[in-house]
Design a protein around this motif. Structure first.
Motif, PDB file in Angstrom:
ATOM      1  N   LEU A 203      35.829  39.068  44.953  1.00 31.88           N
ATOM      2  CA  LEU A 203      35.804  39.083  43.494  1.00 31.88           C
ATOM      3  C   LEU A 203      36.692  37.985  42.925  1.00 31.88           C
ATOM      4  O   LEU A 203      36.295  37.260  41.999  1.00 31.88           O
ATOM      5  N   LEU A 204      37.898  37.827  43.488  1.00 28.93           N
ATOM      6  CA  LEU A 204      38.861  36.882  42.930  1.00 28.93           C
ATOM      7  C   LEU A 204      38.463  35.428  43.141  1.00 28.93           C
ATOM      8  O   LEU A 204      38.862  34.559  42.379  1.00 28.93           O
ATOM      9  N   GLN A 205      37.707  35.148  44.194  1.00 25.35           N
ATOM     10  CA  GLN A 205      37.292  33.764  44.402  1.00 25.35           C
ATOM     11  C   GLN A 205      35.877  33.500  43.910  1.00 25.35           C
ATOM     12  O   GLN A 205      35.329  32.429  44.095  1.00 25.35           O
ATOM     13  N   GLY A 206      35.304  34.478  43.222  1.00 28.45           N
ATOM     14  CA  GLY A 206      33.960  34.316  42.686  1.00 28.45           C
ATOM     15  C   GLY A 206      33.929  33.429  41.447  1.00 28.45           C
ATOM     16  O   GLY A 206      34.913  33.283  40.726  1.00 28.45           O
ATOM     17  N   VAL A 207      32.771  32.878  41.191  1.00 26.63           N
ATOM     18  CA  VAL A 207      32.580  31.999  40.036  1.00 26.63           C
ATOM     19  C   VAL A 207      32.779  32.768  38.732  1.00 26.63           C
ATOM     20  O   VAL A 207      33.344  32.243  37.764  1.00 26.63           O
ATOM     21  N   THR A 208      32.332  34.028  38.703  1.00 24.64           N
ATOM     22  CA  THR A 208      32.444  34.830  37.480  1.00 24.64           C
ATOM     23  C   THR A 208      33.887  35.022  37.062  1.00 24.64           C
ATOM     24  O   THR A 208      34.230  34.927  35.877  1.00 24.64           O
ATOM     25  N   THR A 209      34.767  35.273  38.031  1.00 23.00           N
ATOM     26  CA  THR A 209      36.186  35.449  37.709  1.00 23.00           C
ATOM     27  C   THR A 209      36.756  34.205  37.047  1.00 23.00           C
ATOM     28  O   THR A 209      37.477  34.287  36.052  1.00 23.00           O
ATOM     29  N   GLY A 210      36.449  33.035  37.607  1.00 27.15           N
ATOM     30  CA  GLY A 210      36.920  31.789  37.014  1.00 27.15           C
ATOM     31  C   GLY A 210      36.434  31.613  35.589  1.00 27.15           C
ATOM     32  O   GLY A 210      37.193  31.183  34.708  1.00 27.15           O
TER      33      GLY A 210
END
Length: 298
Positions: A203-210
């Motif tokens: 989750l933390l390295q996903g595009v959505t989080t960014g």
């Protein structure tokens, strides 16, 4: 404390003089950004925070005012050693940390800082919350504290927040971020989690989080975005997120965290972002000139 600092400096010099370039990767020095990815390089190239017009100020104020207000109970805060919500001798160490942090971040045009520790129990979440309250006492300083320790969230309990706040749902794109952000006063916001999240590293390295973090910064325009991230040795969650921040603050625990652990963590952090500093927490033995509370070192 001087012995600890001497040992840290000695370890740094040893790395700098090592013949193996990979092993000689020293922690990034403040003012000399060190990046290891295009995302981090883009963060460092970001322009200073500037509001273009009076309307921008109005829009920001309206966005903050629209957040659900949170008024913690003083008894609950003090029971959990949250002391920096008001001025006083107990808040001084956090005020000193606040001043040093702001000085370094403003000098380098940094706005996002991750707070981590080598292992659990160092007091990083308590430090984050106290530092956030200290920052909030500056009326022109808007701060967002975002909980990213998704395996062991504790900020809601620390603050006495009840309800269904689960910011991980915003990071995954399920809910709007403002549904899981609470405002204290007019210039401090907390994004917390009541329960653990599934697959936190992914989750933390996903595009959505960014994208969510970028949108929060664009909409609320905080001067400081602080992220309470997991201990480095507990998982790869923090390393997965470091490309999204400008710098990182490392919290060590007196009498438990070793020099070797601090040294290794500094190397790992420096490979992904700028190392803002190292703070030693829970110091029981300080001479009178070293401070009023338990935090020392930076």
């Amino acid at each position: 404390m001087e012995r600890i600092q001497t040992a840290i400096d000695k370890a740094r010099k040893a790395r700098e003089g090592h013949s193996d370039p990979a092993a000689a990767r020293a922690p990034a020095q403040v003012g000399k950004p060190k990046s290891a990815s295009p995302v981090a390089e883009d963060r460092e190239a970001k322009k200073p925070l500037v509001l273009s017009s009076d309307m921008s100020f109005k829009q920001r104020d309206e966005a903050w005012a629209a957040l659900k207000r949170f008024d913690p109970k003083q008894v609950h805060l003090e029971r959990n050693r949250i002391v920096a919500y008001q001025t006083g001798p107990e808040a001084v160490p956090y005020d000193v940390l606040r001043t040093r942090l702001l000085h370094q971040m403003r000098a380098n045009n940094w706005r996002r800082v991750a707070v981590t520790s080598p292992t659990a129990g160092a007091g990083k979440t308590m430090t984050c919350v106290n530092l956030a309250f200290s920052l909030a006492r500056a009326p022109d300083q808007r701060t967002m504290l975002i909980e990213l320790d998704l395996r062991r969230p504790s900020m809601a309990a620390l603050l006495g927040i009840e309800g269904n706040q689960q910011f991980s749902k915003a990071l995954s794109g399920q809910d709007a971020p403002e549904d899981h952000i609470l405002r204290y006063g007019r210039n401090l916001a907390f994004a917390v989690n009541q329960t653990t999240a599934r697959n936190p590293s992914e989750l933390l390295q996903g595009v959505t989080t960014g994208k969510v973090i970028d949108e929060l910064e664009e909409r609320y325009l905080p001067e400081i975005m602080m992220f309470d991230t997991p201990p480095l040795f507990a998982s790869d969650d923090t390393m997965a997120f470091l490309d999204q921040v400008d710098c990182a603050l490392l919290i060590g625990e007196a009498e438990k965290t070793t020099i070797e652990e601090i040294d290794k963590c500094e190397q790992e952090l420096a490979a992904r972002t700028n190392v803002l500093g190292v703070m030693l927490n829970k110091c029981r033995y300080l001479v009178s000139h070293e401070g009023y509370g338990e935090q020392h070192g930076y």
